[in-house]
Design a protein around this motif. Structure first.
Motif, PDB file in Angstrom:
ATOM      1  N   LEU A   1       0.812  -1.197  -0.030  1.00  0.00           N
ATOM      2  CA  LEU A   1       0.038  -0.010  -0.021  1.00  0.00           C
ATOM      3  C   LEU A   1       0.760   1.318   0.092  1.00  0.00           C
ATOM      4  CD1 LEU A   1      -3.111  -0.542   2.178  1.00  0.00           C
ATOM      5  CD2 LEU A   1      -3.132  -0.167  -0.216  1.00  0.00           C
ATOM      6  N   SER A   2       1.928   1.227   0.780  1.00  0.00           N
ATOM      7  CA  SER A   2       2.988   2.307   0.755  1.00  0.00           C
ATOM      8  C   SER A   2       3.552   2.744  -0.689  1.00  0.00           C
ATOM      9  CB  SER A   2       3.912   2.143   1.504  1.00  0.00           C
ATOM     10  OG  SER A   2       4.652   1.335   1.713  1.00  0.00           O
ATOM     11  N   ALA A   3       3.590   1.310  -1.462  1.00  0.00           N
ATOM     12  CA  ALA A   3       4.334   1.627  -2.788  1.00  0.00           C
ATOM     13  C   ALA A   3       3.095   2.187  -3.581  1.00  0.00           C
ATOM     14  CB  ALA A   3       4.809   0.063  -3.164  1.00  0.00           C
ATOM     15  N   LEU A   4       2.175   1.822  -3.529  1.00  0.00           N
ATOM     16  CA  LEU A   4       0.882   2.048  -4.272  1.00  0.00           C
ATOM     17  C   LEU A   4       0.933   3.630  -3.882  1.00  0.00           C
ATOM     18  CD1 LEU A   4      -1.541   1.687  -6.207  1.00  0.00           C
ATOM     19  CD2 LEU A   4      -2.911   1.168  -4.123  1.00  0.00           C
ATOM     20  N   ALA A   5       0.840   3.973  -2.910  1.00  0.00           N
ATOM     21  CA  ALA A   5       0.374   5.505  -2.578  1.00  0.00           C
ATOM     22  C   ALA A   5       1.557   6.186  -2.873  1.00  0.00           C
ATOM     23  CB  ALA A   5       0.641   5.670  -0.894  1.00  0.00           C
ATOM     24  N   ALA A   6       2.742   5.667  -2.877  1.00  0.00           N
ATOM     25  CA  ALA A   6       3.891   6.483  -3.584  1.00  0.00           C
ATOM     26  C   ALA A   6       3.763   6.639  -5.102  1.00  0.00           C
ATOM     27  CB  ALA A   6       5.152   5.882  -3.311  1.00  0.00           C
ATOM     28  N   GLU A   7       3.288   5.552  -5.752  1.00  0.00           N
ATOM     29  CA  GLU A   7       3.163   5.679  -7.099  1.00  0.00           C
ATOM     30  C   GLU A   7       1.994   6.526  -7.672  1.00  0.00           C
ATOM     31  OE1 GLU A   7       3.759   2.001  -9.310  1.00  0.00           O
ATOM     32  OE2 GLU A   7       1.855   2.330 -10.674  1.00  0.00           O
ATOM     33  N   LEU A   8       0.761   6.528  -6.722  1.00  0.00           N
ATOM     34  CA  LEU A   8      -0.330   7.315  -7.121  1.00  0.00           C
ATOM     35  C   LEU A   8       0.012   8.841  -7.162  1.00  0.00           C
ATOM     36  CD1 LEU A   8      -3.343   5.611  -5.379  1.00  0.00           C
ATOM     37  CD2 LEU A   8      -3.070   5.584  -7.893  1.00  0.00           C
ATOM     38  N   ASP A   9       1.062   9.055  -5.814  1.00  0.00           N
ATOM     39  CA  ASP A   9       1.367  10.383  -5.748  1.00  0.00           C
ATOM     40  C   ASP A   9       2.212  10.793  -7.045  1.00  0.00           C
ATOM     41  OD1 ASP A   9       1.475  12.651  -3.944  1.00  0.00           O
ATOM     42  OD2 ASP A   9       3.403  12.288  -3.693  1.00  0.00           O
ATOM     43  N   GLN A  10       2.963   9.872  -7.458  1.00  0.00           N
ATOM     44  CA  GLN A  10       4.004  10.372  -8.522  1.00  0.00           C
ATOM     45  C   GLN A  10       3.233  10.576  -9.800  1.00  0.00           C
ATOM     46  OE1 GLN A  10       6.434   7.136  -9.882  1.00  0.00           O
ATOM     47  NE2 GLN A  10       7.610   8.258 -11.289  1.00  0.00           N
ATOM     48  N   LEU A  11       2.198   9.771 -10.178  1.00  0.00           N
ATOM     49  CA  LEU A  11       1.317  10.076 -11.303  1.00  0.00           C
ATOM     50  C   LEU A  11       0.484  11.293 -11.041  1.00  0.00           C
ATOM     51  CD1 LEU A  11      -0.089   6.388 -11.987  1.00  0.00           C
ATOM     52  CD2 LEU A  11       1.424   7.371 -13.000  1.00  0.00           C
ATOM     53  N   ALA A  12      -0.062  11.611  -9.842  1.00  0.00           N
ATOM     54  CA  ALA A  12      -0.684  12.859  -9.709  1.00  0.00           C
ATOM     55  C   ALA A  12       0.358  13.874 -10.087  1.00  0.00           C
ATOM     56  CB  ALA A  12      -1.067  12.848  -7.986  1.00  0.00           C
ATOM     57  N   GLY A  13       1.541  13.935  -9.602  1.00  0.00           N
ATOM     58  CA  GLY A  13       2.309  14.814  -9.943  1.00  0.00           C
ATOM     59  C   GLY A  13       2.713  15.245 -11.314  1.00  0.00           C
ATOM     60  N   VAL A  14       2.859  14.156 -11.902  1.00  0.00           N
ATOM     61  CA  VAL A  14       2.946  13.843 -13.488  1.00  0.00           C
ATOM     62  C   VAL A  14       1.797  14.665 -14.271  1.00  0.00           C
ATOM     63  CG1 VAL A  14       3.408  12.638 -15.622  1.00  0.00           C
ATOM     64  CG2 VAL A  14       4.582  12.146 -13.677  1.00  0.00           C
ATOM     65  N   LEU A  15       0.551  14.407 -13.838  1.00  0.00           N
ATOM     66  CA  LEU A  15      -0.538  14.801 -14.488  1.00  0.00           C
ATOM     67  C   LEU A  15      -0.661  16.271 -14.013  1.00  0.00           C
ATOM     68  CD1 LEU A  15      -3.181  12.113 -14.363  1.00  0.00           C
ATOM     69  CD2 LEU A  15      -1.613  12.569 -16.112  1.00  0.00           C
ATOM     70  N   GLY A  16      -0.310  16.668 -12.885  1.00  0.00           N
ATOM     71  CA  GLY A  16      -0.683  18.026 -12.322  1.00  0.00           C
ATOM     72  C   GLY A  16       0.538  18.844 -13.183  1.00  0.00           C
ATOM     73  N   SER A  17       1.731  18.581 -13.511  1.00  0.00           N
ATOM     74  CA  SER A  17       2.856  19.549 -13.999  1.00  0.00           C
ATOM     75  C   SER A  17       2.160  19.262 -15.385  1.00  0.00           C
ATOM     76  CB  SER A  17       4.112  18.610 -14.125  1.00  0.00           C
ATOM     77  OG  SER A  17       4.551  18.573 -12.726  1.00  0.00           O
ATOM     78  N   SER A  18       1.616  18.221 -16.089  1.00  0.00           N
ATOM     79  CA  SER A  18       1.255  18.570 -17.457  1.00  0.00           C
ATOM     80  C   SER A  18       0.154  19.471 -17.533  1.00  0.00           C
ATOM     81  CB  SER A  18       0.875  17.177 -17.903  1.00  0.00           C
ATOM     82  OG  SER A  18       1.954  16.135 -17.871  1.00  0.00           O
ATOM     83  N   GLY A  19      -0.889  19.580 -16.562  1.00  0.00           N
ATOM     84  CA  GLY A  19      -1.960  20.349 -16.722  1.00  0.00           C
ATOM     85  C   GLY A  19      -1.591  21.641 -16.598  1.00  0.00           C
ATOM     86  N   THR A  20      -0.758  21.862 -15.588  1.00  0.00           N
ATOM     87  CA  THR A  20      -0.275  23.560 -15.331  1.00  0.00           C
ATOM     88  C   THR A  20       0.300  23.934 -16.568  1.00  0.00           C
ATOM     89  OG1 THR A  20       0.151  22.747 -13.273  1.00  0.00           O
ATOM     90  CG2 THR A  20       1.173  24.675 -13.908  1.00  0.00           C
ATOM     91  N   GLU A  21       1.123  23.315 -17.328  1.00  0.00           N
ATOM     92  CA  GLU A  21       1.825  23.499 -18.685  1.00  0.00           C
ATOM     93  C   GLU A  21       0.688  23.791 -19.842  1.00  0.00           C
ATOM     94  OE1 GLU A  21       5.159  21.603 -20.262  1.00  0.00           O
ATOM     95  OE2 GLU A  21       6.250  21.785 -18.185  1.00  0.00           O
ATOM     96  N   ILE A  22      -0.209  22.867 -19.659  1.00  0.00           N
ATOM     97  CA  ILE A  22      -1.283  23.088 -20.765  1.00  0.00           C
ATOM     98  C   ILE A  22      -2.077  24.375 -20.703  1.00  0.00           C
ATOM     99  CG2 ILE A  22      -3.203  21.830 -21.932  1.00  0.00           C
ATOM    100  CD1 ILE A  22      -1.840  19.255 -21.655  1.00  0.00           C
ATOM    101  N   ALA A  23      -2.249  24.324 -19.268  1.00  0.00           N
ATOM    102  CA  ALA A  23      -3.256  25.481 -18.941  1.00  0.00           C
ATOM    103  C   ALA A  23      -2.442  26.756 -19.236  1.00  0.00           C
ATOM    104  CB  ALA A  23      -3.492  25.557 -17.177  1.00  0.00           C
ATOM    105  N   GLN A  24      -1.194  26.886 -19.062  1.00  0.00           N
ATOM    106  CA  GLN A  24      -0.466  28.140 -19.249  1.00  0.00           C
ATOM    107  C   GLN A  24      -0.370  28.333 -20.663  1.00  0.00           C
ATOM    108  OE1 GLN A  24       0.865  30.118 -17.397  1.00  0.00           O
ATOM    109  NE2 GLN A  24       1.839  31.353 -18.976  1.00  0.00           N
ATOM    110  N   ALA A  25      -0.360  27.300 -21.485  1.00  0.00           N
ATOM    111  CA  ALA A  25      -0.473  27.310 -22.894  1.00  0.00           C
ATOM    112  C   ALA A  25      -1.900  27.860 -23.404  1.00  0.00           C
ATOM    113  CB  ALA A  25      -0.105  26.160 -23.682  1.00  0.00           C
ATOM    114  N   SER A  26      -2.847  27.474 -22.829  1.00  0.00           N
ATOM    115  CA  SER A  26      -4.218  27.798 -23.192  1.00  0.00           C
ATOM    116  C   SER A  26      -4.298  29.296 -22.705  1.00  0.00           C
ATOM    117  CB  SER A  26      -5.047  27.005 -22.493  1.00  0.00           C
ATOM    118  OG  SER A  26      -6.463  27.647 -22.514  1.00  0.00           O
ATOM    119  N   ARG A  27      -3.866  29.850 -21.552  1.00  0.00           N
ATOM    120  CA  ARG A  27      -3.710  31.288 -21.255  1.00  0.00           C
ATOM    121  C   ARG A  27      -2.975  32.237 -22.320  1.00  0.00           C
ATOM    122  NH1 ARG A  27      -3.839  29.249 -16.089  1.00  0.00           N
ATOM    123  NH2 ARG A  27      -1.619  29.379 -15.990  1.00  0.00           N
ATOM    124  N   GLU A  28      -1.915  31.601 -22.551  1.00  0.00           N
ATOM    125  CA  GLU A  28      -1.188  32.556 -23.461  1.00  0.00           C
ATOM    126  C   GLU A  28      -1.726  32.712 -24.781  1.00  0.00           C
ATOM    127  OE1 GLU A  28       2.892  32.070 -24.312  1.00  0.00           O
ATOM    128  OE2 GLU A  28       3.433  31.740 -22.242  1.00  0.00           O
TER     129      GLU A  28
END
Lengths: 277, 88
Positions: free
Chosen positions: B4-31
């Protein structure tokens, strides 16, 4: 006299504005491309999280990644089309300015020599310059129409992204994640019992229970290694081994990940934390 | 580390990846949304450039919003899994 030959037809467009727009499109393309590359890593990240829930979400993200990567290419194309337009625009406006200067010079020299009043009929030289200007205007219109057509085709290519039914995609992803949430909850509930409860639930008065009892009694700092080995061995063969792992955690005994049964959150069979053979 | 702790770490990592991607795409959209598409050329060029920018910006905004939603759910799951084992 600003327009002695009637060369006042404008060539609309601001090269500086086009350059600014091109820069914005290219920056956006870079940002979108970087995001798409990062999203592509999601599909390759599944080392622990697997099963239909993870697979469904990764499949959605892979589809989204393809579309987003396509948009980055379209933004590059739009910047290239406008970049070419900017060069043509600059060149034509420069040529028109030269024609106007030349016409002003011709008109000025004619008036100075008393050969041609400013409002009189244009001499042959001015007429030639006027024809060149008219051709330039026509060239500008044709080029603008072609550029607009290229941009419209790019709009058509970008529409699938704008038309992406993101709301339904999110709803499906949320449903998948809700299933995962339930699985995690069930797993956590299963881990909630004490070691004795776990032992009782798993094995009652069997030999496994007796082994666990011995392990609990032996869980002193000096015997951590033996405890870990006992729990790990049971974890590899016992279907409800997650309870033993929880017990090991409560005893502050580290259990190496590789010793755990390779479980998944697959819910198709209605069971969670199911050990693979 | 437990499963479970490994799963938590992986979910957290995936959330980070998607969060960074979403932030960049949102920035591109705003620009893109701020881009000045007027005075690019004659009216037909201005209109066509405006359509490219509008359609793309809208689409990217939708994608960014979707990624933010999924990131939020993944983070909640990671926290849930992490809490159940006392942290990764």
């Amino acid at each position: 006299m600003t327009d002695p030959a009637g060369l006042d037809t404008p060539l609309p467009g601001d090269p500086d504005a086009v350059q600014v727009l091109c820069g914005g499109l290219r920056r956006s393309a870079d940002q979108v491309r970087a995001a798409a590359e990062r999203m592509a890593s999601v599909g390759a990240a599944g080392t622990v999280w697997e099963g239909p829930v993870a697979g469904g979400l990764v499949e959605h993200l892979a589809d989204l990644h393809r579309r987003v990567a396509g948009v980055a290419a379209e933004l590059d194309d739009a910047a290239a089309v406008l970049g070419a337009w900017q060069q043509e625009l600059h060149e034509r406006q420069h040529r028109m300015a030269m024609l106007r200067d030349e016409a002003a010079a011709v008109a000025g020299s004619g008036a100075a020599a008393g050969l041609e009043p400013p409002d009189g009929p244009a001499p042959a030289e001015l007429e030639r310059l006027r024809r060149q200007a008219a051709m330039l205007v026509e060239e500008h219109r044709a080029s603008a129409a072609a550029t607009a057509g290229r941009l419209r085709r790019l709009t058509g290519a970008a529409e699938p992204l704008a038309g992406l039914r993101v709301s339904s995609w999110v709803a499906e992803a949320e449903a998948l994640l809700h299933r995962l949430d339930e699985s995690v909850g069930a797993w956590a509930m299963a881990e909630g019992g004490s070691l004795s409860e776990a032992a009782s639930a798993i094995s009652g008065g069997t030999a496994v229970g007796a082994t666990i009892g011995v392990a609990v009694g032996a869980a002193t700092p000096d015997l951590d290694r033996a405890f870990t080995a006992t729990v790990s061995a049971l974890a590899a063969t016992t279907p409800a081994s997650h309870r033993l792992l929880a017990a090991a955690r409560r005893a502050r005994t580290p259990v190496p990940l590789e010793s755990l049964p390779p479980a998944s959150f697959a819910t198709a069979g209605g069971r969670t934390g199911e050990a693979r053979p | 580390m437990t499963y479970l702790s490994a799963l938590a770490a992986e979910l957290d990592q995936l959330a980070g990846v998607l969060g960074s991607s979403g932030t960049e795409i949102a920035q591109a959209s705003r620009e893109l949304g701020l881009a000045d598409t007027h005075r690019v050329g004659p009216a037909d060029v201005d209109t066509a450039a405006d359509a490219v920018v509008a359609v793309t910006s809208t689409g990217l905004g939708q994608v960014a919003a979707a990624l933010a939603e999924v990131e939020s759910v993944l983070q909640r799951l990671a926290t849930s899994a992490s809490d159940s084992v006392g942290g990764p």
